[in-house]
Design a protein around this motif. Structure first.
Motif, mmCIF file in Angstrom:
data_model
loop_
_atom_site.group_PDB
_atom_site.id
_atom_site.type_symbol
_atom_site.label_atom_id
_atom_site.label_comp_id
_atom_site.label_asym_id
_atom_site.label_seq_id
_atom_site.Cartn_x
_atom_site.Cartn_y
_atom_site.Cartn_z
ATOM 1 N N VAL A 126 0.632 -1.056 0.004
ATOM 2 C CA VAL A 126 -0.064 0.188 -0.199
ATOM 3 C C VAL A 126 0.918 1.308 0.046
ATOM 4 O O VAL A 126 0.496 2.057 -0.707
ATOM 5 N N ILE A 150 -5.567 -4.832 8.067
ATOM 6 C CA ILE A 150 -6.069 -3.454 8.010
ATOM 7 C C ILE A 150 -5.369 -2.733 9.281
ATOM 8 O O ILE A 150 -4.950 -1.437 8.786
ATOM 9 N N VAL A 183 -9.563 2.124 2.930
ATOM 10 C CA VAL A 183 -10.120 0.999 3.869
ATOM 11 C C VAL A 183 -11.385 0.742 4.025
ATOM 12 O O VAL A 183 -12.143 -0.195 3.856
ATOM 13 N N VAL A 199 -13.392 -0.487 0.981
ATOM 14 C CA VAL A 199 -13.195 -1.747 0.694
ATOM 15 C C VAL A 199 -14.338 -2.582 1.606
ATOM 16 O O VAL A 199 -14.896 -3.525 1.397
ATOM 17 N N ILE A 238 -7.251 -2.843 -1.241
ATOM 18 C CA ILE A 238 -6.866 -1.428 -0.738
ATOM 19 C C ILE A 238 -6.151 -0.593 -1.836
ATOM 20 O O ILE A 238 -6.278 0.258 -2.042
ATOM 21 N N GLU A 278 -8.202 0.395 -4.672
ATOM 22 C CA GLU A 278 -8.853 1.517 -4.302
ATOM 23 C C GLU A 278 -8.143 2.745 -4.363
ATOM 24 O O GLU A 278 -8.438 3.802 -4.749
#
Ligand code: NAD
Length: 353
Positions: free
Chosen positions: A23, A291, A318, A321, A348, A351
């Motif tokens: 990420v 997460i 987050v 999702v 994530i 996104e």
């Protein structure tokens, strides 16, 4: 260029950390940032290789770099280690050496997760958002004397005026910046250290007349968190009370796998880690929830690198999702899609992109 020490640690640590790194790479591309992420060993894996849970090389990197992103350490394999050799002492020593006296634990309970929260819907309402600020390098975990044998044992709860002043000033500043009310937690009816805590917080409050402050005893606070969590916005407390209350908040919020924490001090450097441990029961299965670690990386962007927009972006990714009904096994629900650790990381990333 920002330099980050990446410490995956033991158990599920490497699995969840791989997702946070993925990420962060997406954020790097999108925001034209530059992160140098170098791995270091700490915990059981470090013990196996160097005979110590906190090698000098790791400590040196943590002192030199801008931030530390940590997974978790410890596990049954290293339960034979005692005293200063234990993995949790490595973390305590690192926090102390870096003078990270503030531990921030934001717990945001989303309505989208109502099905996994062990509270009645009428108590959860539209959800709640509590930031717990725990004093991290003082109090009973560090006070001396600390000793014991099979007949008698002693731990010492010590707080100085200076220690309480600096943590409460931080709490008042945050409450002022976010226009939130502040609750100070202690055990003033029974403990001298708590009497000092309360009187110093009251003194500091004179400089913040705009911040609404109340005091509550720790036992009542534990009760109120379950009965009516929405009454709290920012909580400030000492090391041991904060340790216990933050796990209570984490449990209320559905799963320990969801929540981040930041340990910070006077400067910009910080240590960021999920609130959970190494989850040996699920390690290696590819089902851990990443997460908490990803949101810890978002806290790092905000507090250490002043990248507020990117941090918001990560947090919104987050949320998105979860709103699209993707769940890891710990927060699985009927009619929702259960995904693996790696798939959650990929979703994530997508996104954010
Ligand atoms: P734990 O947090 O590791 O696990 C408690 C429960 O929560 C387990 O059922 C676990 O499967 C689940 N869980 C935790 N994180 C999860 C995630 N990301 N996704 C899905 N489920 C998750 O606590 P524990 O079992 O008491 O401790 C295990 C080991 O971790 C011990 O050795 C302990 O000392 C260590 N520990 C380390 C830290 C740290 O490094 N900061 C913190 C707490 C515990």
């Amino acid at each position: 260029m920002k330099r980050i020490v990446v410490i995956p640690g033991d158990g599920i640590g490497p699995e969840i950390m791989a997702q946070a790194v993925k990420v962060l790479k997406a954020i790097e591309n999108k925001y034209n940032a530059s992160f140098q992420m170098d791995e270091a060993l700490m915990g059981g894996v470090a013990y196996d290789e160097f005979g110590t849970c906190l090698p000098d090389s790791t400590m040196k990197m943590c002192k030199e770099y801008d931030a530390v992103l940590f997974g978790a350490n410890g596990g049954p394999k290293w339960d034979f280690l005692t005293g200063e050799k234990r993995p949790e002492r490595a973390l305590a020593v690192l926090r102390k050496e870096l003078e990270l006296f503030i531990n921030l634990r934001p717990v945001k309970v989303r309505k989208s997760l109502a099905g996994t929260i062990p509270l009645k819907p009428e108590i959860v309402g539209d959800g709640f958002d509590i930031t717990l600020i725990r004093e991290l390098i003082g109090g009973i975990y560090y006070g001396l004397p600390k000793e014991g044998d099979s007949e008698r044992a002693v731990d010492s709860m010590i707080y100085t005026k200076g220690e309480v002043e600096r943590i409460s000033r931080y709490a008042f500043e945050l409450a002022r910046a976010e226009s939130k009310k502040l609750t100070s937690v202690d055990k003033e009816n029974m403990m001298e250290a708590s009497k000092l805590w309360r009187s110093v917080v009251m003194d500091v409050s004179k400089n913040y007349p705009d911040v609404k402050l109340n005091h509550i005893l720790v036992d009542n606070c534990a009760y109120q968190i379950v009965m009516d969590p929405r009454q709290f916005e920012i909580i400030v407390t000492g090391n041991m009370f904060g340790d216990i209350l933050s796990d209570e908040l984490g449990a209320l919020a559905g799963s320990l796998g969801l929540y981040p924490s930041a340990s910070i001090g006077y400067g910009k450097k910080g240590l960021y880690e999920p609130i959970h441990g190494t989850a040996p029961d699920i390690a290696g299965k590819g089902i851990a929830n990443p997460i908490g670690t990803i949101l810890s990386a978002a806290l790092m962007l905000r507090h250490s690198f002043d990248m507020n927009e990117a941090a918001d972006d990560m947090e919104q990714a987050v949320e998105a999702v979860l709103d699209k009904d993707f769940r890891t096994a710990d927060i699985a629900e009927k009619d929702k899609k259960t995904v693996s650790t790696g798939e959650m990381g990929d979703l994530i990333v997508k996104e954010i992109e």
